[in-house]
Design an enzyme around this catalytic site. Structure first.
Site, PDB file in Angstrom:
ATOM      1  N   ASP A   1       0.802  -1.189  -0.025  1.00  0.00           N
ATOM      2  CA  ASP A   1      -0.040   0.027  -0.002  1.00  0.00           C
ATOM      3  C   ASP A   1       0.884   1.221   0.126  1.00  0.00           C
ATOM      4  OD1 ASP A   1      -2.247  -1.426   0.193  1.00  0.00           O
ATOM      5  OD2 ASP A   1      -2.587  -1.055   2.131  1.00  0.00           O
TER       6      ASP A   1
ATOM      7  N   SER B   1     -10.358  10.699 -12.098  1.00  0.00           N
ATOM      8  CA  SER B   1     -11.778  10.290 -11.974  1.00  0.00           C
ATOM      9  C   SER B   1     -12.124   9.349 -10.935  1.00  0.00           C
ATOM     10  CB  SER B   1     -12.408   9.874 -13.357  1.00  0.00           C
ATOM     11  OG  SER B   1     -11.675   9.055 -14.282  1.00  0.00           O
TER      12      SER B   1
ATOM     13  N   ASN C   1     -12.453   9.014   4.232  1.00  0.00           N
ATOM     14  CA  ASN C   1     -12.785   8.555   3.130  1.00  0.00           C
ATOM     15  C   ASN C   1     -11.415   7.891   2.295  1.00  0.00           C
ATOM     16  OD1 ASN C   1     -15.465   8.493   2.784  1.00  0.00           O
ATOM     17  ND2 ASN C   1     -15.171  10.560   1.957  1.00  0.00           N
TER      18      ASN C   1
ATOM     19  N   ASP D   1     -11.007  -4.708   6.641  1.00  0.00           N
ATOM     20  CA  ASP D   1     -10.104  -5.959   6.483  1.00  0.00           C
ATOM     21  C   ASP D   1      -9.827  -6.168   8.256  1.00  0.00           C
ATOM     22  OD1 ASP D   1      -9.907  -5.709   3.927  1.00  0.00           O
ATOM     23  OD2 ASP D   1      -7.979  -4.575   3.925  1.00  0.00           O
TER      24      ASP D   1
END
Length: 361
Positions: free
Chosen positions: A34, A48, A147, A316
């Site tokens: 990540d 987008s 978010n 997770d």
């Protein structure tokens, strides 16, 4: 006399819980590094991206990874949905080390070495299929407020081969040692035949097979693979967005999450000895659980909104916490409580990371 003796085994169970064996929990998925950063709306708009989504990288995202590293302060964390869950489960289990097993594919490179080291640090028994055609996969976690928008470049993770890894006897014996299996729906895009092999084995041996809906695109574009494995699923996880997409794709004709859970629970099932349980998390809202003949809402732990640093990995972590208790046959309520605890720890930190020891009793 017998009546007076009855409580004894119960008491014994509390004092000396049955010791778990190594490899009791098996996970298989996409190991990714990540790369996370707090970004701005312009960055999301440029590529987008929706603020809260998970997608696979396309050509238009090629520059995204470089730009993320150049423009923002990034952090690197060993990730990949299933691998995260295995680490969290192992963290809560603590002893023995290597209670959790993980299979997936990486490249022979620096990022691959990081993933190996991080798995070892987390005491997860990771067995990677290593190949040199593709580099180790990465996932850009673009964070805005509460978010996170995930863009996964699977690369090596996409190269997992059943016949080159899962089918090898030294690896398959680890599958046979497990009592509980967990695979994120993401892996259906890579090796559905591997998922089915493990799912069938679990059903034939009356062990617990669990699956995550993982992302809306799985229910939309990998519907066939998902529904091929669904009859083997004993516990289905997902969040509210994934549940809504799944319901729409399956023609459930309801937007009520409790009804969706009930309908998902009622889908055909191979192993009739176990009734399916369906668990939908909803961020800070109640977790919805369809088990046996009831649908129950479990409130999450109260969280000071100021303390939330990064919701990436919360789902997770919930699964990892849940599985950590499931392997010891704990009641459903305890599994959920552990899931909520794990998620509450993870969202106060960056990435799917945790302190050295859990504080869960």
């Amino acid at each position: 006399m017998a009546a007076a003796d009855e409580p004894k085994p119960k008491k014994l169970k509390v004092e000396a819980p049955q010791a778990l064996s190594e490899n009791v929990l098996f996970g298989m998925g996409n190991p990714l590094l990540d790369i996370s950063a707090v970004v701005d709306k312009d960055f999301l708009d440029k590529y987008s991206l929706k603020p809260n989504d998970q997608i696979l990288a396309e050509d238009k995202h090629k520059e995204l990874f470089d730009e993320l590293v150049k423009k923002f302060k990034v952090e690197y964390h060993a990730g990949g949905s299933t691998q995260n869950s295995m680490k969290v489960a192992q963290w809560l289990i603590q002893e023995p080390h290597k209670a959790a097993t993980f299979f997936g594919c990486i490249g022979i490179d620096k990022f691959g070495e990081i993933l190996k080291r991080k798995a070892a640090d987390a005491h997860v028994d990771a067995h990677y299929y290593e190949q040199n055609e593709q580099p180790t996969g990465t996932c850009a976690a673009c964070i805005t407020g509460g978010n996170r928008s995930l863009v996964a470049n699977l690369a090596a993770a996409n190269c997992y081969k059943k016949e080159k890894h899962l089918d090898l006897e030294r690896n398959w014996v680890l599958v046979e040692k497990a009592r509980v299996y967990y695979i994120a729906g993401f892996f259906l895009t890579v090796s559905p035949e591997s998922v089915l092999k493990v799912a069938r084995y679990a059903a034939e041996n009356n062990r617990v097979f669990t699956l995550n809906l993982s992302a809306p695109f799985i229910s939309q574009f990998f519907k066939e693979a998902l529904m091929d494995v669904m009859p083997y699923v004993d516990i289905l996880f997902g969040n509210e967005t994934e549940a809504a997409t799944f319901a729409r794709e399956q023609g459930f004709e309801t937007k009520d999450i409790k009804e969706i859970a009930k309908k998902a629970q009622a889908l055909p099932k191979v192993n009739s000895k176990r009734q399916r349980t369906v668990i939908f998390t909803q961020g800070r809202d109640d977790t919805i659980v369809a088990a046996e003949n009831d649908v129950t809402a479990f409130p999450v732990l109260d969280q000071n909104q100021e303390e939330i640093i990064d919701t990436n990995g919360a789902g997770d972590a919930f699964v990892g916490g849940f599985l950590s208790q499931l392997v010891s046959d704990k009641p459903l309520t305890e599994c959920i409580r552990a899931g909520h605890y794990a998620a509450s720890v993870i969202i106060r930190r960056t990435g799917c990371t945790f302190p050295e020891k859990p504080d869960f009793h």
